[in-house]
Design a protein around this motif. Structure first.
Motif, mmCIF file in Angstrom:
data_model
loop_
_atom_site.group_PDB
_atom_site.id
_atom_site.type_symbol
_atom_site.label_atom_id
_atom_site.label_comp_id
_atom_site.label_asym_id
_atom_site.label_seq_id
_atom_site.Cartn_x
_atom_site.Cartn_y
_atom_site.Cartn_z
ATOM 1 N N MET A 49 -2.152 1.528 10.502
ATOM 2 C CA MET A 49 -1.330 1.878 9.340
ATOM 3 C C MET A 49 -0.337 2.974 9.692
ATOM 4 N N PHE A 50 -0.751 3.929 10.529
ATOM 5 C CA PHE A 50 0.195 4.954 10.968
ATOM 6 C C PHE A 50 1.320 4.304 11.766
ATOM 7 N N GLY A 51 0.997 3.254 12.512
ATOM 8 C CA GLY A 51 2.022 2.510 13.242
ATOM 9 C C GLY A 51 3.001 1.822 12.310
ATOM 10 N N VAL A 52 2.503 1.299 11.190
ATOM 11 C CA VAL A 52 3.371 0.669 10.186
ATOM 12 C C VAL A 52 4.339 1.720 9.636
ATOM 13 N N VAL A 53 3.799 2.878 9.299
ATOM 14 C CA VAL A 53 4.607 3.952 8.719
ATOM 15 C C VAL A 53 5.686 4.400 9.705
ATOM 16 N N GLU A 54 5.319 4.555 10.970
ATOM 17 C CA GLU A 54 6.309 4.962 11.971
ATOM 18 C C GLU A 54 7.393 3.900 12.133
ATOM 19 N N GLY A 83 -3.094 0.207 -0.815
ATOM 20 C CA GLY A 83 -3.223 1.537 -1.414
ATOM 21 C C GLY A 83 -3.047 2.651 -0.398
ATOM 22 N N ARG A 84 -3.725 2.527 0.720
ATOM 23 C CA ARG A 84 -3.649 3.558 1.753
ATOM 24 C C ARG A 84 -2.248 3.606 2.376
ATOM 25 N N LEU A 85 -1.689 2.428 2.617
ATOM 26 C CA LEU A 85 -0.363 2.360 3.218
ATOM 27 C C LEU A 85 0.699 2.955 2.294
ATOM 28 N N THR A 86 0.574 2.715 1.014
ATOM 29 C CA THR A 86 1.507 3.283 0.040
ATOM 30 C C THR A 86 1.453 4.807 0.079
ATOM 31 N N ILE A 152 16.076 8.322 -1.097
ATOM 32 C CA ILE A 152 15.719 8.390 -2.523
ATOM 33 C C ILE A 152 15.442 6.975 -3.051
ATOM 34 N N GLU A 153 16.281 6.023 -2.685
ATOM 35 C CA GLU A 153 16.070 4.630 -3.092
ATOM 36 C C GLU A 153 14.741 4.107 -2.544
ATOM 37 N N ALA A 154 14.396 4.495 -1.319
ATOM 38 C CA ALA A 154 13.146 4.045 -0.700
ATOM 39 C C ALA A 154 11.936 4.498 -1.507
ATOM 40 N N VAL A 155 11.988 5.711 -2.033
ATOM 41 C CA VAL A 155 10.879 6.195 -2.871
ATOM 42 C C VAL A 155 10.753 5.311 -4.112
ATOM 43 N N GLY A 156 11.879 4.958 -4.714
ATOM 44 C CA GLY A 156 11.855 4.074 -5.884
ATOM 45 C C GLY A 156 11.301 2.699 -5.546
ATOM 46 N N LEU A 157 11.700 2.139 -4.412
ATOM 47 C CA LEU A 157 11.195 0.833 -3.986
ATOM 48 C C LEU A 157 9.692 0.881 -3.733
ATOM 49 N N LEU A 158 9.248 1.968 -3.152
ATOM 50 C CA LEU A 158 7.818 2.140 -2.902
ATOM 51 C C LEU A 158 7.040 2.195 -4.213
ATOM 52 N N CYS A 159 7.573 2.925 -5.183
ATOM 53 C CA CYS A 159 6.914 3.005 -6.496
ATOM 54 C C CYS A 159 6.860 1.637 -7.171
ATOM 55 N N GLU A 160 7.943 0.859 -7.046
ATOM 56 C CA GLU A 160 7.956 -0.496 -7.613
ATOM 57 C C GLU A 160 6.881 -1.371 -6.975
ATOM 58 N N ALA A 161 6.767 -1.312 -5.654
ATOM 59 C CA ALA A 161 5.763 -2.119 -4.945
ATOM 60 C C ALA A 161 4.358 -1.685 -5.337
#
Length: 196
Positions: A49-54, A83-86, A152-161
């Motif tokens: 999951m850390f690899g996904v985030v990177e 959940g963890r990835l988010t 900023i848009e990425a945070v919104g997209l993450l919240c939507e997902a």
């Protein structure tokens, strides 16, 4: 040695096992290299999951999607992964926003250890970049691939997902589909040069 120690996570039995596997894998080589260790290293969902985030921080959609698939091989269920990835991704985006803001003000990764008090006070105490100074170079490099408005848009997209994964708003009932769509949306502009 460092890669083996990190892989063992403080478990001496696991360390010995990893060392044995690396030695066997290296075969007739004169030394066990980091590449040997990486090839045999026991992975778990958290590592991947850390690899996904990177990969997402670097806007590398193919790598992020591949690592999501690898994560699922070691995970109990997709909902737990989502959940963890988010949570990990939100933390990363916060760090990238801080790196971006500091970079815009003319600070470099090496400056984190000696920021003026007023600038340091503006940074969050929890999940703040000052606590990740050892990773500052990577964070600044990743932040350079994003414009401030994109972060900023990425945070919104993450919240939507995240909301879709919890059964609200639009999105798929399949959390994996929501994660994959999020990856594509976050990376859709692809790796960019530092043109902020």
């Amino acid at each position: 040695a460092r890669a083996l120690a990190l892989s063992a996570k403080g478990d001496r039995r696991r360390l010995l096992s990893e060392l044995d596997m690396a030695t066997l894998y290296a075969g007739d080589a004169l030394e066990v290299t980091e590449e040997h260790v990486a090839a045999i290293r026991t992975r778990d969902a958290e590592d991947l999951m850390f690899g996904v985030v990177e990969a997402l921080g670097m806007r590398d959609a193919p790598l992020a999607l591949q690592r999501i698939e690898e994560t699922l091989l070691f995970a109990e269920n997709a909902q737990a992964v989502a959940g963890r990835l988010t949570a990990l991704l939100l933390r990363q985006l916060k760090l990238l926003i801080q790196a971006s803001e500091l970079s815009d003000r003319g600070y470099l990764p090496r400056d984190l250890k000696a920021l003026p008090a007023d600038i340091a006070a503006e940074l969050p105490a929890e999940a703040g970049i000052l606590g990740m100074a050892w990773k500052a170079r990577d964070l600044f490099a990743a932040a350079a691939r994003w414009r401030s408005d994109e972060l900023i848009e990425a945070v919104g997209l993450l919240c939507e997902a995240d909301l879709a994964n919890k059964g609200g708003d639009e999105g798929s009932v399949d959390v994996l589909t929501n994660l994959k769509v999020l990856v594509v949306r976050l990376c859709r502009r692809g790796p960019a040069t530092a043109t902020r």
